[in-house]
Design a protein around this motif. Structure first.
Motif, mmCIF file in Angstrom:
data_model
loop_
_atom_site.group_PDB
_atom_site.id
_atom_site.type_symbol
_atom_site.label_atom_id
_atom_site.label_comp_id
_atom_site.label_asym_id
_atom_site.label_seq_id
_atom_site.Cartn_x
_atom_site.Cartn_y
_atom_site.Cartn_z
ATOM 1 N N SER A 51 -3.958 -3.453 5.533
ATOM 2 C CA SER A 51 -2.869 -2.304 5.032
ATOM 3 C C SER A 51 -3.330 -2.014 3.656
ATOM 4 N N PRO A 52 -4.305 -1.383 3.325
ATOM 5 C CA PRO A 52 -4.698 -1.075 2.065
ATOM 6 C C PRO A 52 -3.873 0.168 1.653
ATOM 7 N N ASN A 53 -3.648 0.163 0.193
ATOM 8 C CA ASN A 53 -2.903 1.297 -0.519
ATOM 9 C C ASN A 53 -3.514 2.672 -0.348
ATOM 10 N N VAL A 54 -3.618 3.332 0.941
ATOM 11 C CA VAL A 54 -4.625 4.348 0.953
ATOM 12 C C VAL A 54 -4.104 5.520 -0.029
ATOM 13 N N ALA A 55 -2.923 5.983 -0.096
ATOM 14 C CA ALA A 55 -2.703 7.274 -0.890
ATOM 15 C C ALA A 55 -3.138 6.921 -2.333
#
Length: 274
Positions: A51-55
């Protein structure tokens, strides 16, 4: 096969066209490619359960590329005397990755942070080095070297495929890429070196020995980059990085050889021109 050929043709035409449209279009075009590659990287991680910090990662990636690209446009547009200060805004932008994780309810916050930064390092940084190849001669923007880089990279890929398919016997790194062979690897280097010599006839920024040396670096390090991306995809049981290019997969698949080779080639050329 027909879809693959059509997609490849138009992709190459658009890519080569970006070199002739000037420094601004060149910077924007490869910046967009870098962001798409980063998005594909995060997408693969999410498929694997991470769950990377996409935004926040995409914003940081875009800003990282833009900040360093702007440093080269300072030379093109001398009136922008304070543009180098944009780089320092990277500090609060990067800190936001840590702060945002405080507000997310996840089991592995530091793994998320690590993957977010890994995406930027793995995709944005190499494209920033590739972009810098257009300005490495210290004489303003020149498309010849980055264009030559891609032509030699494609020559290596084509040579490795054709020679490996015809003569390949000894596996190069079967654990990560079963189809790659030592024969194909050597064939790719030879074809790329020939392409480098041909380029030296038309592009005079470098001597033929330097073009050929550049070709060898691209072939060797580019193959390692390909293997690293294969290792990453195998670790999460994914075949293609995306489907943006029909018949070819994702952009990350198409530029895997660039990811490690571009920083090495820029380093080599930097010491030649400085």
């Amino acid at each position: 096969m027909k879809t693959r050929a059509i997609t490849g043709f138009f992709f190459v035409v658009v890519m080569l066209g970006s070199f002739f449209a000037g420094a601004a279009v060149y910077s924007i075009f490869f910046g967009l490619l870098a962001i798409v590659c980063l998005q594909e990287f995060y997408g693969l991680l999410k498929k694997s359960g991470s769950s990377p910090n996409v935004a926040t990662g995409l914003i940081n990636g875009a800003y990282t590329y833009a900040a360093f690209a702007a440093l080269f446009h300072w030379d093109v547009y001398p009136e922008a005397q304070t543009i180098h200060k944009l780089v320092f805004l990277l500090v609060p932008a990067m800190l936001a990755v840590f702060v945002q994780e405080l507000y997310r309810n996840t089991d592995k916050p530091f793994q998320n942070i690590a993957y977010t930064f890994l995406g930027i390092i793995f995709t944005i940084v190499p494209f920033s080095f590739f972009h810098a190849l257009g300005f490495v001669t210290n004489t303003g923007f020149s498309a010849h070297i980055p264009m030559g880089f891609l032509l030699m990279l494609w020559a290596n890929d084509t040579g490795a495929y054709l020679v490996g398919r015809q003569f390949g016997r000894a596996k190069l790194f079967e654990r990560h890429s079963p189809k790659k062979t030592w024969e194909g690897f050597i064939g790719g280097i030879i074809i790329s070196a020939i392409a480098g010599y041909v380029l030296s006839i038309y592009f005079k920024e470098l001597e033929w020995k330097q073009w050929v040396s550049m070709a060898i670096i691209i072939s060797v390090i580019g193959t390692l980059g390909d293997l690293v991306e294969s290792m990453f995809k195998r670790s999460i049981n994914v075949k293609d990085s995306g489907g943006i290019l029909p018949g070819h997969g994702g952009l990350l698949d198409r530029f895997d050889g660039l990811l490690l080779a571009a920083p090495m080639v820029f380093t080599y050329l930097y010491f030649i021109f400085n």
